[in-house]
Design a protein around this motif. Sequence first.
Motif, PDB file in Angstrom:
ATOM      1  N   GLY A 177       0.800  -1.220   0.000  1.00 44.03           N
ATOM      2  CA  GLY A 177       0.000   0.000   0.000  1.00 44.03           C
ATOM      3  C   GLY A 177       0.833   1.271   0.000  1.00 44.03           C
ATOM      4  N   PRO A 178       1.909   1.338   0.801  1.00 43.34           N
ATOM      5  CA  PRO A 178       2.733   2.560   0.795  1.00 43.34           C
ATOM      6  C   PRO A 178       3.583   2.727  -0.456  1.00 43.34           C
ATOM      7  CG  PRO A 178       3.008   1.299   2.832  1.00 43.34           C
ATOM      8  CD  PRO A 178       2.314   0.414   1.857  1.00 43.34           C
ATOM      9  N   VAL A 179       3.668   1.684  -1.306  1.00 38.90           N
ATOM     10  CA  VAL A 179       4.587   1.756  -2.441  1.00 38.90           C
ATOM     11  C   VAL A 179       4.343   2.963  -3.330  1.00 38.90           C
ATOM     12  CG1 VAL A 179       5.203   0.620  -4.616  1.00 38.90           C
ATOM     13  CG2 VAL A 179       5.219  -0.673  -2.498  1.00 38.90           C
ATOM     14  N   PRO A 180       3.091   3.304  -3.711  1.00 42.99           N
ATOM     15  CA  PRO A 180       2.920   4.497  -4.556  1.00 42.99           C
ATOM     16  C   PRO A 180       3.503   5.758  -3.934  1.00 42.99           C
ATOM     17  CG  PRO A 180       0.925   3.193  -4.571  1.00 42.99           C
ATOM     18  CD  PRO A 180       1.833   2.576  -3.535  1.00 42.99           C
ATOM     19  N   LEU A 181       3.351   5.929  -2.603  1.00 39.66           N
ATOM     20  CA  LEU A 181       3.925   7.107  -1.944  1.00 39.66           C
ATOM     21  C   LEU A 181       5.448   7.030  -1.907  1.00 39.66           C
ATOM     22  CD1 LEU A 181       1.404   7.455   1.022  1.00 39.66           C
ATOM     23  CD2 LEU A 181       1.486   8.785  -1.085  1.00 39.66           C
ATOM     24  N   ILE A 182       5.959   5.823  -1.603  1.00 41.68           N
ATOM     25  CA  ILE A 182       7.412   5.629  -1.616  1.00 41.68           C
ATOM     26  C   ILE A 182       7.961   5.911  -3.004  1.00 41.68           C
ATOM     27  CG2 ILE A 182       9.234   3.885  -1.494  1.00 41.68           C
ATOM     28  CD1 ILE A 182       8.436   4.608   1.238  1.00 41.68           C
ATOM     29  N   VAL A 183       7.268   5.410  -4.010  1.00 42.30           N
ATOM     30  CA  VAL A 183       7.722   5.610  -5.391  1.00 42.30           C
ATOM     31  C   VAL A 183       7.710   7.092  -5.759  1.00 42.30           C
ATOM     32  CG1 VAL A 183       7.106   5.207  -7.811  1.00 42.30           C
ATOM     33  CG2 VAL A 183       7.140   3.315  -6.208  1.00 42.30           C
ATOM     34  N   ALA A 184       6.708   7.826  -5.283  1.00 43.57           N
ATOM     35  CA  ALA A 184       6.651   9.256  -5.582  1.00 43.57           C
ATOM     36  C   ALA A 184       7.914   9.954  -5.091  1.00 43.57           C
ATOM     37  CB  ALA A 184       5.410   9.872  -4.939  1.00 43.57           C
ATOM     38  N   GLY A 185       8.293   9.679  -3.819  1.00 44.28           N
ATOM     39  CA  GLY A 185       9.515  10.276  -3.290  1.00 44.28           C
ATOM     40  C   GLY A 185      10.755   9.749  -3.980  1.00 44.28           C
ATOM     41  N   SER A 186      10.766   8.446  -4.223  1.00 43.57           N
ATOM     42  CA  SER A 186      11.924   7.839  -4.862  1.00 43.57           C
ATOM     43  C   SER A 186      12.136   8.376  -6.269  1.00 43.57           C
ATOM     44  CB  SER A 186      11.754   6.319  -4.904  1.00 43.57           C
ATOM     45  OG  SER A 186      12.805   5.709  -5.611  1.00 43.57           O
ATOM     46  N   LEU A 187      11.045   8.470  -7.028  1.00 51.20           N
ATOM     47  CA  LEU A 187      11.179   8.918  -8.411  1.00 51.20           C
ATOM     48  C   LEU A 187      11.576  10.377  -8.507  1.00 51.20           C
ATOM     49  CD1 LEU A 187       8.209   7.113 -10.220  1.00 51.20           C
ATOM     50  CD2 LEU A 187      10.622   6.464 -10.108  1.00 51.20           C
TER      51      LEU A 187
END
Length: 237
Positions: free
Chosen positions: A116-126
């Motif tokens: 579930g947190p992956v989209p938020l993590i990806v936003a910061g990561s990207l």
Amino acid sequence: MSSSTGPAAAGFARRPRSYFDLIVAAYCVVLVLSNVAATKGVAFGPVLTDGGFFLFPLAYVLGDVVSEVYGFRSARRAIVTSFAAGLFSSVVFWLVIALPPADFYEGQAAFEAVLGPVPLIVAGSLLGYLAGQLLNAFVMVRVKARTRERHLWARLIGSTLVGELVDTMIFCAVAAPIIGISTAADFLNYVVVGYVYKVLVEVLIMPVTYAVIGALKRREPTYAGPGATDEVPAPAR
């Protein structure tokens, strides 16, 4: 007389001889896996990090290899391609979580908790990845324009110091509250440890980076070598 009116042979596009596509594939795999692994907070005693700590530095090693051998335009293409792969993976996870689970499926809550947190993590990561990697490539190629084939170690370390700093600051600002970091002291720990660790990885595996870059320069038939400047980005005005 033999007839020449038979069906034409099947046509295929020619694939140029290059290792670039393999490096881009590795880029994409490293970024996607590190984004998923980063959803887990990890503690080694007082040292705080995330589950992607051993994967993400490899993206900068690959970035250095691409920038040194193929130039800024190719590095930018690899960065944008892997950026798109990371964004696509985030969308896929979001869609899969949103799909109604089957009656026999008992892992929905666990699936959401982990991914579930992956989209938020990806936003910061990207965001961090795009800014950091482009700076890394820019510094790498600009310094090479001055030093030519000399002082590769300086290009590798200098570009990493700049790129990783920007990347780490952006990513940690987004990821820290998601993985449970809530105090200023823990956040500073997270940023400093992450930055120092990534730079140290670059330094420690520099002999491997040297070997890979040397092998690619010898094997890529189009490598221009000393004096090539057409891949150098123009300085900002």
